[in-house]
Enzyme design. Structure first.
Site, PDB file in Angstrom:
ATOM      1  N   HIS A  45       0.823  -1.207   0.000  1.00 52.83           N
ATOM      2  CA  HIS A  45       0.000   0.000   0.000  1.00 52.83           C
ATOM      3  C   HIS A  45       0.860   1.262   0.000  1.00 52.83           C
ATOM      4  O   HIS A  45       0.506   2.277   0.607  1.00 52.83           O
ATOM      5  CB  HIS A  45      -0.937   0.013   1.207  1.00 52.83           C
ATOM      6  N   ARG A  92       9.533   3.993  -9.361  1.00 55.71           N
ATOM      7  CA  ARG A  92       9.669   5.383  -9.788  1.00 55.71           C
ATOM      8  C   ARG A  92      10.397   5.544 -11.124  1.00 55.71           C
ATOM      9  O   ARG A  92      10.380   6.625 -11.699  1.00 55.71           O
ATOM     10  CB  ARG A  92      10.409   6.199  -8.709  1.00 55.71           C
TER      11      ARG A  92
END
Length: 387
Positions: free
Chosen positions: A282, A316
């Protein structure tokens, strides 16, 4: 592309600009994790523990970055993760994210903790996946699943890693609360961030009224400032695999479970007939100190054969996506940077962010010496001994 977007060269570049534009409570909600941020930092650290072993003198003049999932081919293995209250950080945020992904040929998952009706998002961007948080009672679950099916959702994602509310100290420190409570401090945050106040909040109020949580139930949920909001996010502690089994019997489309971090849970999902799993902690927002998804990916990929595996939390860069795919994932999902991109420039911002990461994947494949994602394997990676 707006001239201002040329200064954003990577996904990380969007955060600082979004921080300036958003009121402190909203930026804190999006950026924050939980407690001591151990899981948040572990997610990034896990990718740094792997180094590439590139191959050279390979003809990489033509490269295929596409990914096929459940009969749909996406142009990139990078998708947009579900993010709650996205319409509070950018105007019609859920629609913006889904439309931008659709235009780019990328996967997008809409969050159940959203402020726009899923039917509107599905009409704007057919093929968007929907991620549900299961209500507290079986009849409510049944009604929600029926509503999702009627909205023509093909892939249903059930998030399972929120049996109880996390200790989000960061929300308290930044002034974010559920429900949002009117105060002089909150009013000042709005006034001192006029671009957000005018373009997002006022525009939403004028055109659509006070935002409500629209998709936690089959019926409309509470407004964001109602004390009943907490009801929509509680009473999940009793949910078990029996509920997933019943949903599997009801749901005719693809079923994906999000939040898996243990191989036994992955095997249980496979036994039930789940079509895919998303390895996720999460984004570091639930149990602090939980393992990074990348660290369990090789074990789970080796143990399961009949399910598609996606991974989120900490991705990322294009290099991160390729590392995850080499270790057994089909693709990856990214959340916060796309939220920031939508905050800054709406559809154009998300489109630019998607192009940045898609270009990275394409370029990194060439530098690694592969022309197709299916060629990636552990043979292209080495574990760093000391990092």
């Amino acid at each position: 592309m707006p001239r201002s977007l040329h200064e954003f060269l990577s996904l990380q570049d969007f955060e600082a600009a979004a921080k300036r534009q958003l009121p402190k409570p909203l930026y804190g909600y999006v950026s924050g994790a939980v407690e001591d941020n151990q899981s948040l930092h572990a997610n990034r650290h896990s990718f740094a523990q792997y180094a590439f072993k590139p191959r050279f003198l390979v003809d990489v003049s033509k490269r295929d970055t596409s990914m096929e999932l459940f009969g749909t081919r996406y142009t990139t293995p990078v998708g947009i993760a579900p993010m709650g209250i996205a319409a509070l950080t950018s105007y019609r945020g859920d629609v913006v994210l889904a439309e931008a992904a659709k235009a780019a040929g990328a996967l997008c998952i809409m969050s159940g903790s959203s402020l726009i009706r899923l039917e509107e998002v599905m009409e704007a961007a057919p093929g968007t996946w929907f991620q549900a948080y299961l209500p507290g009672h079986q009849e409510q679950i049944d009604a929600l699943i029926q509503r999702v099916a009627q909205a023509k959702v093909k892939t249903l994602v059930i998030t399972v890693d929120m049996p109880v509310a996390a200790n989000r100290e960061n929300n308290i420190r930044s002034g974010f609360s559920t429900p949002l409570r009117p105060s002089l401090s909150l009013a000042w945050q709005g006034i001192s961030h006029p671009r957000w106040l005018i373009n997002t909040f006022f525009q939403t109020l004028i055109r659509h009224g006070m935002p409500h949580f629209e998709n936690n139930y089959a019926t409309r949920g509470a407004p964001i400032m109602s004390r009943n909001v907490l009801r929509d996010f509680s009473d999940r502690g009793h949910l078990t695999w029996d509920h997933i089994t019943q949903i599997r019997q009801q749901w005719r489309g693809e079923l994906v479970i999000k939040g898996i971090l243990h191989v036994e849970d992955a095997l249980k999902a496979q036994q039930i007939g789940v079509d895919g799993i998303i390895l996720s902690n999460h984004g570091g927002r639930q149990l602090d100190g939980s393992i990074a998804p990348l660290d369990v990916l090789p074990e789970i990929a080796a143990a399961t054969q009949r399910m598609e595996i996606l991974l989120d939390s900490g991705v990322r860069r294009g290099t991160d996506a390729l590392k995850a795919i080499a270790l057994g994932a089909k693709g990856v999902l990214i959340g916060r940077p796309f939220n920031y991109a939508a905050t800054i420039a709406g559809h154009a911002g998300v489109a630019h962010a998607l192009k940045l990461i898609m270009d990275e994947v394409d370029r990194d494949m060439g530098l690694l010496g592969v022309t197709d994602l299916a060629q990636l394997s552990k043979e292209y990676l080495a574990r760093r001994e000391h990092y």
